[in-house]
Design a protein around this motif. Structure first.
Motif, PDB file in Angstrom:
ATOM      1  N   ILE A 123       0.841  -1.206   0.000  1.00 54.34           N
ATOM      2  CA  ILE A 123       0.000   0.000   0.000  1.00 54.34           C
ATOM      3  C   ILE A 123       0.875   1.255   0.000  1.00 54.34           C
ATOM      4  CG2 ILE A 123      -1.609   1.361   1.413  1.00 54.34           C
ATOM      5  CD1 ILE A 123      -2.841  -1.407   2.262  1.00 54.34           C
ATOM      6  N   ALA A 124       1.886   1.253   0.832  1.00 56.76           N
ATOM      7  CA  ALA A 124       2.778   2.417   0.895  1.00 56.76           C
ATOM      8  C   ALA A 124       3.495   2.614  -0.437  1.00 56.76           C
ATOM      9  CB  ALA A 124       3.778   2.254   2.038  1.00 56.76           C
ATOM     10  N   LYS A 125       3.976   1.533  -1.044  1.00 52.80           N
ATOM     11  CA  LYS A 125       4.680   1.638  -2.335  1.00 52.80           C
ATOM     12  C   LYS A 125       3.763   2.189  -3.417  1.00 52.80           C
ATOM     13  CE  LYS A 125       8.249  -1.892  -1.927  1.00 52.80           C
ATOM     14  NZ  LYS A 125       8.720  -3.210  -2.371  1.00 52.80           N
ATOM     15  N   GLU A 126       2.523   1.751  -3.427  1.00 51.42           N
ATOM     16  CA  GLU A 126       1.582   2.188  -4.461  1.00 51.42           C
ATOM     17  C   GLU A 126       1.206   3.656  -4.321  1.00 51.42           C
ATOM     18  OE1 GLU A 126      -1.766  -0.461  -4.316  1.00 51.42           O
ATOM     19  OE2 GLU A 126      -0.636  -2.118  -5.204  1.00 51.42           O
ATOM     20  N   ASN A 127       1.323   4.204  -3.125  1.00 50.58           N
ATOM     21  CA  ASN A 127       0.839   5.562  -2.893  1.00 50.58           C
ATOM     22  C   ASN A 127       1.922   6.567  -2.531  1.00 50.58           C
ATOM     23  OD1 ASN A 127      -2.245   5.326  -2.982  1.00 50.58           O
ATOM     24  ND2 ASN A 127      -1.640   3.597  -1.722  1.00 50.58           N
ATOM     25  N   ILE A 128       3.154   6.130  -2.368  1.00 55.19           N
ATOM     26  CA  ILE A 128       4.226   6.992  -1.859  1.00 55.19           C
ATOM     27  C   ILE A 128       4.496   8.209  -2.746  1.00 55.19           C
ATOM     28  CG2 ILE A 128       6.159   5.751  -2.945  1.00 55.19           C
ATOM     29  CD1 ILE A 128       6.311   6.970   0.638  1.00 55.19           C
ATOM     30  N   ASN A 129       4.269   8.094  -4.048  1.00 52.90           N
ATOM     31  CA  ASN A 129       4.573   9.198  -4.955  1.00 52.90           C
ATOM     32  C   ASN A 129       3.356  10.061  -5.291  1.00 52.90           C
ATOM     33  OD1 ASN A 129       7.372   8.624  -5.210  1.00 52.90           O
ATOM     34  ND2 ASN A 129       6.839   6.892  -6.510  1.00 52.90           N
ATOM     35  N   ALA A 161      -2.907   6.286   4.659  1.00 48.51           N
ATOM     36  CA  ALA A 161      -3.764   6.096   5.842  1.00 48.51           C
ATOM     37  C   ALA A 161      -5.122   5.518   5.443  1.00 48.51           C
ATOM     38  CB  ALA A 161      -3.944   7.420   6.576  1.00 48.51           C
ATOM     39  N   GLU A 162      -5.723   6.070   4.405  1.00 51.57           N
ATOM     40  CA  GLU A 162      -7.037   5.600   3.958  1.00 51.57           C
ATOM     41  C   GLU A 162      -6.972   4.166   3.436  1.00 51.57           C
ATOM     42  OE1 GLU A 162      -8.330   8.530   1.138  1.00 51.57           O
ATOM     43  OE2 GLU A 162      -8.644  10.034   2.710  1.00 51.57           O
ATOM     44  N   GLU A 163      -5.968   3.877   2.618  1.00 50.77           N
ATOM     45  CA  GLU A 163      -5.855   2.536   2.043  1.00 50.77           C
ATOM     46  C   GLU A 163      -5.546   1.485   3.107  1.00 50.77           C
ATOM     47  OE1 GLU A 163      -6.623   1.658  -1.156  1.00 50.77           O
ATOM     48  OE2 GLU A 163      -7.315   3.731  -1.200  1.00 50.77           O
ATOM     49  N   VAL A 164      -4.719   1.829   4.080  1.00 50.02           N
ATOM     50  CA  VAL A 164      -4.443   0.890   5.177  1.00 50.02           C
ATOM     51  C   VAL A 164      -5.752   0.556   5.884  1.00 50.02           C
ATOM     52  CG1 VAL A 164      -3.380   0.692   7.477  1.00 50.02           C
ATOM     53  CG2 VAL A 164      -2.012   1.474   5.527  1.00 50.02           C
ATOM     54  N   SER A 165      -6.561   1.570   6.173  1.00 48.89           N
ATOM     55  CA  SER A 165      -7.842   1.341   6.846  1.00 48.89           C
ATOM     56  C   SER A 165      -8.810   0.543   5.985  1.00 48.89           C
ATOM     57  CB  SER A 165      -8.490   2.671   7.234  1.00 48.89           C
ATOM     58  OG  SER A 165      -7.835   3.219   8.335  1.00 48.89           O
ATOM     59  N   ILE A 170      -7.225   3.159  10.850  1.00 46.06           N
ATOM     60  CA  ILE A 170      -6.703   4.472  11.201  1.00 46.06           C
ATOM     61  C   ILE A 170      -7.876   5.441  11.139  1.00 46.06           C
ATOM     62  CG2 ILE A 170      -5.120   6.320  10.543  1.00 46.06           C
ATOM     63  CD1 ILE A 170      -3.304   4.107   9.359  1.00 46.06           C
ATOM     64  N   GLN A 171      -8.159   6.051  12.256  1.00 42.97           N
ATOM     65  CA  GLN A 171      -9.291   6.965  12.320  1.00 42.97           C
ATOM     66  C   GLN A 171      -9.027   8.210  11.493  1.00 42.97           C
ATOM     67  OE1 GLN A 171     -10.099   7.782  16.423  1.00 42.97           O
ATOM     68  NE2 GLN A 171     -10.093   5.626  16.976  1.00 42.97           N
ATOM     69  N   ASP A 212      -0.756   7.000  14.999  1.00 46.72           N
ATOM     70  CA  ASP A 212      -1.105   6.862  13.581  1.00 46.72           C
ATOM     71  C   ASP A 212      -0.089   7.589  12.715  1.00 46.72           C
ATOM     72  OD1 ASP A 212      -3.468   5.481  14.205  1.00 46.72           O
ATOM     73  OD2 ASP A 212      -4.677   7.327  14.200  1.00 46.72           O
ATOM     74  N   ARG A 213       0.215   8.837  13.086  1.00 50.04           N
ATOM     75  CA  ARG A 213       1.156   9.637  12.302  1.00 50.04           C
ATOM     76  C   ARG A 213       2.533   8.972  12.261  1.00 50.04           C
ATOM     77  NH1 ARG A 213      -2.111  13.625  14.547  1.00 50.04           N
ATOM     78  NH2 ARG A 213      -0.900  13.851  16.446  1.00 50.04           N
ATOM     79  N   ARG A 214       2.974   8.470  13.392  1.00 48.93           N
ATOM     80  CA  ARG A 214       4.284   7.816  13.437  1.00 48.93           C
ATOM     81  C   ARG A 214       4.276   6.528  12.619  1.00 48.93           C
ATOM     82  NH1 ARG A 214       6.782   8.541  19.494  1.00 48.93           N
ATOM     83  NH2 ARG A 214       6.493  10.795  19.626  1.00 48.93           N
ATOM     84  N   PHE A 215       3.175   5.791  12.676  1.00 44.71           N
ATOM     85  CA  PHE A 215       3.063   4.537  11.936  1.00 44.71           C
ATOM     86  C   PHE A 215       3.104   4.784  10.428  1.00 44.71           C
ATOM     87  CE2 PHE A 215       0.428   1.205   9.970  1.00 44.71           C
ATOM     88  CZ  PHE A 215       1.225   0.119  10.272  1.00 44.71           C
ATOM     89  N   ILE A 216       2.346   5.767   9.958  1.00 48.03           N
ATOM     90  CA  ILE A 216       2.324   6.072   8.527  1.00 48.03           C
ATOM     91  C   ILE A 216       3.692   6.572   8.082  1.00 48.03           C
ATOM     92  CG2 ILE A 216       1.275   7.525   6.740  1.00 48.03           C
ATOM     93  CD1 ILE A 216      -1.289   7.440   8.598  1.00 48.03           C
ATOM     94  N   LYS A 217       4.304   7.422   8.889  1.00 45.33           N
ATOM     95  CA  LYS A 217       5.650   7.906   8.562  1.00 45.33           C
ATOM     96  C   LYS A 217       6.630   6.739   8.508  1.00 45.33           C
ATOM     97  CE  LYS A 217       9.158  11.306   9.495  1.00 45.33           C
ATOM     98  NZ  LYS A 217      10.043  10.578   8.647  1.00 45.33           N
TER      99      LYS A 217
END
Length: 86
Positions: free
Chosen positions: A34-40, A49-53, A60-61, A68-73
């Motif tokens: 998910i992170a790779k697909e959205n990082i750019n 955050a949305e895709e993880v949820s 992630i609320q 949450d912020r630290r996890f996404i970072k």
């Protein structure tokens, strides 16, 4: 005292997340994908955050906590670090 409570809350949230990843070994791969697909994307942080949820058991609320912020970072840092290896 409030800072200590906030730090404990962050630790507790991370522990719940790690517990989920240990129970579902495929989860870590999904998170990285998910992170790779959205990082750019222009709004990468929010999209991740949305895709993880939406796509995993980690929720992630809309109002992101410090954890949450630290996890996404962390997810974004993992993907950026992974791409620097190649």
């Amino acid at each position: 005292m409030a800072n200590e409570l906030n730090q404990q809350r962050i630790i507790d949230e991370f522990l719940r997340c790690f517990r989920k990843m240990l129970m579902d070994p495929e989860l870590a791969g999904e998170l990285v994908r998910i992170a790779k697909e959205n990082i750019n994307e222009p709004n990468a942080y929010q999209r991740i955050a949305e895709e993880v949820s939406n796509q995993t058991t980690i929720k992630i609320q809309e109002e992101h906590t410090e954890a949450d912020r630290r996890f996404i970072k962390l997810l974004m840092d993992v993907v950026k670090g992974d791409s620097q290896l190649y």
